[in-house]
Scaffold this motif. Structure first.
Motif, short mmCIF file in Angstrom:
data_model
loop_
_atom_site.label_atom_id
_atom_site.label_comp_id
_atom_site.label_asym_id
_atom_site.label_seq_id
_atom_site.Cartn_x
_atom_site.Cartn_y
_atom_site.Cartn_z
N ASP A 186 -11.41 4.06 -2.81
CA ASP A 186 -12.62 3.05 -1.95
C ASP A 186 -13.47 4.15 -1.49
O ASP A 186 -13.02 4.55 -0.06
N MET A 188 -6.15 0.30 -4.54
CA MET A 188 -6.92 0.67 -4.41
C MET A 188 -7.03 2.05 -2.58
O MET A 188 -6.22 1.73 -1.93
N GLY A 194 -6.01 -5.88 2.76
CA GLY A 194 -6.20 -4.34 3.38
C GLY A 194 -5.29 -4.98 4.63
O GLY A 194 -5.49 -5.06 5.48
N ARG A 237 -5.40 -2.69 -0.78
CA ARG A 237 -6.08 -1.23 -0.46
C ARG A 237 -5.23 -0.28 0.98
O ARG A 237 -5.05 -0.57 1.90
#
Ligand code: HH2
Length: 277
Positions: free
Chosen positions: A56, A18, A218, A256
């Motif tokens: 994102d 992401m 993340g 992420r």
């Protein structure tokens, strides 16, 4: 294992990247770089070219001390970027906690709602529940305010408490009629956690996996990596790559990241070395 989203059924047999697009003046790493719509759109294209599976896009920094934009300001920042991102052939996620922003993004065709407050703000759960098929990422944050979350965060058992929170939010979504195949969970690295809490969560990721949902992590450029290495955010690429691989090794299915090309390369090596799918 799949993640059902508005337009894409994302196959999580292989780990997915992401890519982060912050349309903000004050994000902790890339604040101001993609605040102009054209710059943000170009960044989306770059990340897709580098191998992002999901984009994102967020219009509010969660950095402690960041200025919250008004709802309209946030919509004005992200909407033209989301609309463009939706033409690029990958899944698109909106990083917001505000129901009005979620609504505008979903009307524009966005695939996923990524909420660091796990749909706790007014109206957010209703917006997601009213949508037929959007994906959702529920993240754990201690409290619901980045401004105060890092003031001496305390847990008796961080893994158990994060797990209980995510379990409760997942159950709430299910009761509202959102199918489990639409939901991924995220322990929220750096959100109301000391470095020790973050490492304990990494080491206990299997206990979060036991909830039965895909996990998203993340770590990219975050301060816990700075504490470990003594490096500023600009010099945390190597640590971020190692953290992404370690997260995948421990079971995360989505990472992420700011550095999509480097992460995709690292994951390709990891895959060809026979580690995981
Ligand atoms: N981290 C940030 C923002 N959104 N969403 C999820 N699901 N998980 C995360 O770990 C996460 C997130 C913070 O990173 P960044 O967007 O780069 O910074 P900022 O909030 O300052 O814009």
């Amino acid at each position: 294992m799949f993640w059902q989203t508005t337009r894409h059924r994302i196959d999580l047999a292989r780990p997915r990247v992401m890519g982060i697009v912050n349309v903000t003046p004050d994000s902790f790493f890339d604040g101001g770089r993609h605040l102009a719509t054209d710059a943000a759109r170009a960044h989306c294209e770059r990340l897709v070219g580098e191998g992002a599976d999901i984009l994102d896009i967020g219009g509010e920094s969660t950095r402690p001390g960041a200025q919250a934009p008004s709802v309209q300001e946030e919509i004005d920042r992200v909407l033209p970027v989301l609309e463009h991102a939706c033409t690029l052939g990958v899944a698109v996620s909106v990083d917001t906690s505000r129901a009005e922003v979620m609504q505008a993004a979903l009307r524009a065709g966005v695939d996923i709602v990524n909420d660091v407050r796990a749909l706790r703000w007014p109206g957010a759960l209703d917006v997601v529940a009213a949508h037929a098929s959007c994906g959702v990422c529920l993240m754990h944050m201690l409290g619901d305010e980045p401004a105060s979350m890092q003031q001496a965060p305390r847990y008796d058992d961080v893994v158990a408490e994060v797990r209980a929170f995510l379990h409760e939010r997942l159950a709430m979504l299910e009761r509202a009629g959102v199918a489990k195949m639409r939901v991924v969970l995220d322990p929220g690295i750096g959100f109301g956690k000391t470095p020790e809490h973050n490492w304990t969560l990494m080491q206990g990721l299997d206990q979060l996996q036991a909830l039965g949902q895909p996990l998203l992590l993340g770590w990219s450029r975050k301060s816990t990596l700075g504490v470990l290495t003594g490096r500023a955010a600009a010099d945390r690429l190597a640590a971020s790559l190692a953290a992404a691989l370690a997260a995948v090794q421990r079971g995360a299915r989505i990472v992420r990241v700011h550095d999509v090309a480097a992460t995709a390369d690292a994951l390709a090596v990891w895959h060809h070395a026979g580690l995981g799918a």
